[in-house]
Design a protein around this motif. Structure first.
Motif, PDB file in Angstrom:
ATOM      1  N   ASP A  18       0.877  -1.148   0.005  1.00  0.00           N
ATOM      2  CA  ASP A  18       0.160   0.065   0.012  1.00  0.00           C
ATOM      3  C   ASP A  18       0.863   1.296  -0.137  1.00  0.00           C
ATOM      4  N   ALA A  19       1.070   1.709  -1.090  1.00  0.00           N
ATOM      5  CA  ALA A  19       2.004   3.234  -1.174  1.00  0.00           C
ATOM      6  C   ALA A  19       1.519   4.117  -0.314  1.00  0.00           C
ATOM      7  N   HIS A  20       0.372   4.145   0.237  1.00  0.00           N
ATOM      8  CA  HIS A  20       0.017   5.326   1.222  1.00  0.00           C
ATOM      9  C   HIS A  20       0.573   4.916   2.623  1.00  0.00           C
ATOM     10  N   GLN A  21       1.122   3.507   2.670  1.00  0.00           N
ATOM     11  CA  GLN A  21       1.617   3.320   4.026  1.00  0.00           C
ATOM     12  C   GLN A  21       3.175   3.287   4.168  1.00  0.00           C
ATOM     13  N   GLU A  24       7.168   8.224   6.107  1.00  0.00           N
ATOM     14  CA  GLU A  24       7.769   9.284   5.501  1.00  0.00           C
ATOM     15  C   GLU A  24       9.273   9.602   5.582  1.00  0.00           C
ATOM     16  N   ARG A 126       3.772  11.265  -5.615  1.00  0.00           N
ATOM     17  CA  ARG A 126       3.704  10.449  -4.634  1.00  0.00           C
ATOM     18  C   ARG A 126       3.655   8.863  -5.241  1.00  0.00           C
ATOM     19  N   ASP A 127       3.189   8.564  -6.174  1.00  0.00           N
ATOM     20  CA  ASP A 127       3.452   7.398  -6.933  1.00  0.00           C
ATOM     21  C   ASP A 127       4.763   7.196  -7.534  1.00  0.00           C
ATOM     22  N   ALA A 130       6.860   6.436  -4.397  1.00  0.00           N
ATOM     23  CA  ALA A 130       6.438   4.878  -3.808  1.00  0.00           C
ATOM     24  C   ALA A 130       6.990   3.928  -4.596  1.00  0.00           C
TER      25      ALA A 130
END
Length: 138
Positions: A18-21, A24, A126-127, A130
């Motif tokens: 999950d790219a959002h996980q 940072e 972001r993609d 990631a």
């Protein structure tokens, strides 16, 4: 293919991330790697050897949408990734990660592929970050 073989496990890992996980601090490291990659690619693109590689590709490539650093030519994403990877590593100044038992130059193999694709279709920042984190991990 056995579900427990290394290739299947690697494919499962990539498919399920999950790219959002991605934390940072990892994304920060990917940004630093991108800045480093751009610098060494621009510097390396002026060397005679990448110029020769660009000439060889230009003889057979009829154009495309991806940027080749250090030249006005645009080529297909695979050729752009190859030429930019070549330029980014030719001076051997690219980033280094030293896990036990090996040395990894992750940016020169991962960023050129991401940027070549991003040059031909929309990819969010972001993609891209990631994708680098996942590609580097692979």
């Amino acid at each position: 293919m056995n579900a427990a073989d290394p290739t299947s496990l690697l494919a499962k890992f990539v498919a399920e991330v999950d790219a959002h996980q991605i934390p940072e601090p990892v994304l920060h490291a990917t940004r630093r790697a991108l800045v480093d990659h751009i610098g060494v690619t621009v510097a390396g693109s002026t060397d005679d050897i990448p110029r020769r590689a660009r000439s060889a590709i230009a003889a057979s490539e009829n154009g495309g949408g991806a940027t080749v650093v250090g030249d006005r030519m645009r080529v297909s994403p695979p050729f752009a990734a190859f030429l930019n990877a070549f330029a980014s590593h030719v001076l051997d100044l690219d980033d280094v990660y030293n896990p036990p038992g090996t040395t990894v130059h992750g940016s020169c193999s991962v960023w050129p592929a991401i940027l070549a694709i991003a040059d031909t279709r929309p990819v969010s920042g972001r993609d891209a970050l990631a994708s680098f984190a996942i590609g580097f991990e692979v």
